[in-house]
Motif scaffolding. Structure first.
Motif, PDB file in Angstrom:
ATOM      1  N   TRP A 192      54.739  61.343  20.961  1.00 55.85           N
ATOM      2  CA  TRP A 192      55.452  62.425  20.289  1.00 55.85           C
ATOM      3  C   TRP A 192      55.609  61.998  18.841  1.00 55.85           C
ATOM      4  O   TRP A 192      55.951  60.847  18.568  1.00 55.85           O
ATOM      5  N   CYS A 251      58.034  66.899  26.952  1.00 53.71           N
ATOM      6  CA  CYS A 251      57.578  68.130  27.609  1.00 53.71           C
ATOM      7  C   CYS A 251      56.729  68.986  26.689  1.00 53.71           C
ATOM      8  O   CYS A 251      56.071  69.920  27.122  1.00 53.71           O
ATOM      9  N   ALA A 287      50.781  63.609  33.460  1.00 54.27           N
ATOM     10  CA  ALA A 287      52.040  64.155  32.943  1.00 54.27           C
ATOM     11  C   ALA A 287      53.032  63.028  32.711  1.00 54.27           C
ATOM     12  O   ALA A 287      52.973  61.993  33.375  1.00 54.27           O
ATOM     13  N   CYS A 311      64.482  62.563  25.370  1.00 58.82           N
ATOM     14  CA  CYS A 311      63.230  63.333  25.330  1.00 58.82           C
ATOM     15  C   CYS A 311      62.408  63.146  26.600  1.00 58.82           C
ATOM     16  O   CYS A 311      62.302  62.057  27.144  1.00 58.82           O
ATOM     17  N   LEU A 312      61.810  64.236  27.076  1.00 61.96           N
ATOM     18  CA  LEU A 312      60.989  64.212  28.279  1.00 61.96           C
ATOM     19  C   LEU A 312      59.508  64.258  27.950  1.00 61.96           C
ATOM     20  O   LEU A 312      58.673  64.275  28.835  1.00 61.96           O
ATOM     21  N   LYS A 365      58.817  60.931  32.839  1.00 60.79           N
ATOM     22  CA  LYS A 365      60.199  61.367  32.633  1.00 60.79           C
ATOM     23  C   LYS A 365      60.405  62.840  32.933  1.00 60.79           C
ATOM     24  O   LYS A 365      61.455  63.258  33.408  1.00 60.79           O
ATOM     25  N   GLU A 366      59.343  63.598  32.645  1.00 56.39           N
ATOM     26  CA  GLU A 366      59.447  65.035  32.873  1.00 56.39           C
ATOM     27  C   GLU A 366      59.647  65.299  34.365  1.00 56.39           C
ATOM     28  O   GLU A 366      60.464  66.113  34.780  1.00 56.39           O
ATOM     29  N   THR A 375      66.695  69.447  26.590  1.00 59.45           N
ATOM     30  CA  THR A 375      67.656  68.364  26.789  1.00 59.45           C
ATOM     31  C   THR A 375      68.501  68.029  25.571  1.00 59.45           C
ATOM     32  O   THR A 375      69.311  67.109  25.610  1.00 59.45           O
ATOM     33  N   ALA A 389      57.577  71.228  24.505  1.00 54.46           N
ATOM     34  CA  ALA A 389      58.042  72.575  24.152  1.00 54.46           C
ATOM     35  C   ALA A 389      58.210  72.695  22.640  1.00 54.46           C
ATOM     36  O   ALA A 389      57.789  73.665  22.017  1.00 54.46           O
ATOM     37  N   TYR A 425      63.048  64.392  35.557  1.00 52.09           N
ATOM     38  CA  TYR A 425      63.993  65.417  35.110  1.00 52.09           C
ATOM     39  C   TYR A 425      63.976  66.630  36.042  1.00 52.09           C
ATOM     40  O   TYR A 425      65.018  67.127  36.474  1.00 52.09           O
ATOM     41  N   VAL A 426      62.766  67.054  36.410  1.00 54.86           N
ATOM     42  CA  VAL A 426      62.641  68.220  37.286  1.00 54.86           C
ATOM     43  C   VAL A 426      63.289  67.929  38.648  1.00 54.86           C
ATOM     44  O   VAL A 426      64.031  68.756  39.195  1.00 54.86           O
ATOM     45  N   CYS A 473      64.324  72.976  22.921  1.00 55.41           N
ATOM     46  CA  CYS A 473      64.392  71.694  23.623  1.00 55.41           C
ATOM     47  C   CYS A 473      65.342  71.791  24.824  1.00 55.41           C
ATOM     48  O   CYS A 473      66.493  72.177  24.675  1.00 55.41           O
TER      49      CYS A 473
END
Ligand code: SF4
Ligand code: SF4
Lengths: 182, 572
Positions: free
Chosen positions: A68, A43, A125, A40-41, A128-129, A87, A45, A132-133, A85
């Motif tokens: 989360w 994010c 932010a 999990c990021l 991890k997000e 990921t 979504a 990932y980017v 999701c």
């Protein structure tokens, strides 16, 4: 009446031995969503699409933590979370036996560290997000130094980005201490 | 406001006839889709225009929508939705604006009885007063709700607001039927057939029902307000699913198609076929459920068990096709979320073949049960004239000689693409309505088979469209209990501006009073069950003896027992 009796005898036993035997479920049965915090990021979504608000995201900007959470008591097993999701951190399983003695046993949580903005030092932010980017960019063939430059750009919160003009954004260069002219 | 020039304009002649008859009272004509037109009229001519469309031009009242358009045009708006079913089938929405400084409008109910619940609903939720309405009691809101809070006004309240209850007593005023020998029988708080909440009052003379009155809406959930405030376009289909525990999928299709129509979107053909298959799968299980209940109420419980056993197979079909025992969670605006794979298709075809044999056997046993015909023929008559006045839907209206079926009249999804027939009967009674469900079951099975055989390959969802603000249109589905119709207006914040779902039972309830009159009290549960009602769930029956002027509360279980055994009247 006779026909009915015949039918009843023909059918015999209509029920199954559940829970002594397991139930025969169709493939693709939508049951309990299973969560993997490693992937999990944070994010958000999934928390945005979840129709009954079973999924939630709480951000504590003071301590730099984003939480989360999923409350199975509200989940309708629609699978929208799985659908959005990026990921595969959340996927539906065929498990439908969710009864619990304690409501709290129906909650899953995960905490994520937030990143500090390079300009204003406020949390904004999940780290991890960002990672990932950047990994995505690298995979797409972006050369190493450029990835590093993007990183420093991405480490600025949206608010500061808005305040900076194009010129000062450029000056948030690789490894340089940031000065922003207002 | 129209995004593109609409053509053809199906039903133009209905509007032309209005112009010829009412002249300058017709202010505007706005084509929303090729068969949906909104006609704005002078507020004062509203009852006459609606009456003209209804009785002179072959219209039926499908819905009435109140809308707080003060932020758009300074006024409240009313939309009377008519399903035009003369030779040309189309929709006409008669729109009238109500100024906020004088929140009232001339009631249409005096001319068209079918409008009564709608106008009470609009009065409760928007505070617009229908002047001259014959029955001005609360409908949707609880009796102790604050008088000046009208939840659907945009500025009225937060959607989470819940006022404190002010009294534990029921304060609703039931009608007063007096006469020598009339007894009042309260039925409820649990419903006579399905353990749902409603309070019935039966006025009886001896064992005969003289009149009936009922108070429902004990479980109004405020979904419209919730949708407007907290959900986005693609979350509402999942809320719409939950309008009904039996036929929720019909609502989610009605919602999705209403938004698609408002935006002028055409969903891929394969999605239309899949929606049709799932809708009919829902009807397969729903009709078997009602047939099972019919057995139960005539005291034939083994039949009830058998129907429920067979019904299990339709639930399995849903599980195979959607991943859940209910056909829920499949729609988004623009199409469907899950394709039907080859093996799934084959499994379903096999199931239907097996089901057909089993349902044959059971129906044969059911119709040869002497009790069934004896108990249901000539019971609970819905006279065609009463039906015409109240716009009932589904098997209820088709049992009184009308061939109204939204699937045929306004063919949506794939209903125009595969052959099937509308079933209707002329007995006007409980038996007709039961037999219609039995015959319709076979039509549904055939539709599923034909769709599975004929569905084209291709995408099942369109993507990449934009939501234009303040577009509105209708979405409609023939659910197992009759037409469900949804009105949706898009907003400018990725949320609906107005969503008004209307379930089939809303149109069937007002006529039940007439179906009960003149029948034996032991048949009341049977009659109510014959419309296969939805309340959303507990029941109380008050029986009032008009001769002895004595009210007596009978527990529902007791009335149900009496219905089944017809021995030991609870009134004695
Ligand atoms: S399955 Fe649906 S309801 Fe459950 S967590 Fe996922 S999005 Fe939310
Ligand atoms: S969508 Fe996936 S990655 Fe994003 S927060 Fe939800 S589970 Fe985590």
């Amino acid at each position: 009446m006779l026909n009915l009796l015949k039918e009843v005898i023909k059918v015999g036993e209509a029920t199954t031995k559940y829970p002594l035997e397991s139930l025969d479920l169709a493939p693709g049965f939508r049951g309990k969503p299973v969560y993997n915090p490693e992937l999990c990021l944070a994010c958000a979504a999934c928390t945005t699409v979840c129709p009954p608000n079973a999924l939630a995201m709480d951000t504590d900007t003071e301590h730099g933590v984003r939480t989360w959470s999923l409350f199975y008591g509200r989940c309708i097993f629609c699978g929208r979370c799985e659908e959005v999701c990026p990921t595969g951190a959340i996927t539906l399983s065929p498990d439908f036996e969710l009864a619990a003695f304690n409501k709290n046993d129906l909650v899953v949580r995960a905490d994520f560290k937030l990143l500090e903005c390079r300009v204003c030092n406020r949390y904004f932010a999940p780290g991890k997000e960002l990672t990932y980017v950047l990994a995505l960019l690298e995979q797409a063939g972006l050369p190493g130094p450029e990835v590093a430059q993007r990183r420093s750009l991405l480490e600025v919160c949206p608010e500061c980005k808005r305040k900076c003009n194009v010129e000062s954004i450029k000056r948030v260069g690789v490894g340089n201490p940031v000065e922003v002219k207002r | 406001m129209v995004p593109h020039e609409i053509s053809p304009k199906i039903g133009q002649h209905y509007v032309d006839a209005l112009r010829a008859r009412f002249g300058s009272a017709i202010l505007n004509e706005d084509w929303r889709t090729s068969d949906q037109v909104a006609v704005t009229v002078e507020l004062n001519s509203l009852p006459d225009v609606v009456e003209n469309l209804y009785y002179q031009q072959g219209g039926w009242l499908s819905s009435v929508i109140g809308n707080d358009e003060r932020s758009l045009n300074g006024n409240f708006a009313l939309y009377y939705i008519l399903s035009m079913e003369d030779t040309v089938k189309s929709w006409v929405m008669v729109k009238a604006l109500v100024p906020p400084h004088q929140p009232e409008f001339p009631s249409v109910t005096a001319k068209i009885p079918a409008a009564v619940w709608y106008e009470r609903d609009v009065r409760d939720l928007f505070g617009l007063n229908p002047i001259g309405i014959p029955d001005n009691r609360r409908l949707t809101l609880p009796d102790d709700w604050p008088a000046d809070v009208h939840p659907l006004r945009k500025d009225a309240m937060d959607y989470r607001y819940r006022p404190e209850p002010t009294t534990d007593e029921e304060t609703f005023e039931f009608i007063n039927v007096e006469g020598e020998g009339i007894v009042e029988v309260p039925l409820g708080p649990l419903h006579v057939t399905s353990d749902e909440p409603g309070h019935f009052r039966l006025y009886v003379d001896g064992e005969t029902i003289m009149d009936a009155d009922y108070r429902l809406f004990f479980v109004h959930r405020g979904m419209e307000k919730l949708a407007e405030n907290r959900m986005d376009y693609n979350q509402i289909p999942f809320l719409a699913d939950r309008i009904c525990g039996i036929c929720g999928y019909a609502h989610s299709v009605a919602y999705s198609t209403s938004v698609e129509a408002a935006l002028g979107l055409e969903v891929p053909e394969r999605a239309k076929y899949i929606r049709t298959i799932l809708l009919e799968t829902e009807r397969l299980h729903s009709h078997l459920l009602n047939l099972g209940l019919a057995c139960h109420f005539v005291g034939f419980d083994t039949g009830f068990m058998q129907f429920f056993r067979v019904r299990e197979k339709t639930m399995k079909m849903a599980e195979i096709l959607t991943g859940a025992r209910k056909t829920y969670g499949m729609n988004l605006v623009g199409g469907i979320r899950r394709d039907i794979l080859k093996e799934e298709r084959q499994q379903c075809l096999k199931f239907i073949a097996e089901l057909r044999v089993e349902v044959n056997t059971l129906l044969d046993i059911l119709v040869h049960t002497p009790n069934l015909v004896e108990r249901t023929a000539n019971v609970g008559a819905l006279e065609p004239t009463v039906a015409r006045d109240f716009s009932p839907v589904g098997p209820t209206v088709r049992g009184s000689g009308f061939t109204r079926d939204t699937r045929a009249d306004h063919a949506y999804c794939a209903y125009g693409l595969v052959p099937w027939s509308v079933i209707s009967k002329t007995g006007n009674d409980v038996l007709s309505r039961t037999l219609i469900r039995a015959e319709e079951w076979y039509e549904s099975a055939a539709i599923v088979e034909r769709c599975l055989d004929n569905m084209p390959d291709g995408p099942i969802m369109i993507e990449g469209f934009d939501y234009k603000p303040h577009q509105f249109a209708l979405g409609y589905v023939e659910a197992p209990r009759g037409e469900d119709i949804h009105f949706t207006m898009t907003g400018d914040n990725q949320k609906v501006f107005r969503w008004r779902p209307r379930a089939s039972s809303f149109n069937n309830w007002p006529g039940v009073r007439y179906m009960l009159r003149g029948n034996l009290i032991s048949n009341a549960p049977l009659i109510v069950a014959s419309i296969d009602p939805c309340y959303s769930c507990t029941e109380r029956v008050t029986i009032i003896d008009i001769r002895k002027k004595k009210a007596q509360v009978v527990a529902y279980k007791e009335l149900e027992r009496y219905c089944r055994e017809r021995k030991h009247s609870p009134l004695k």
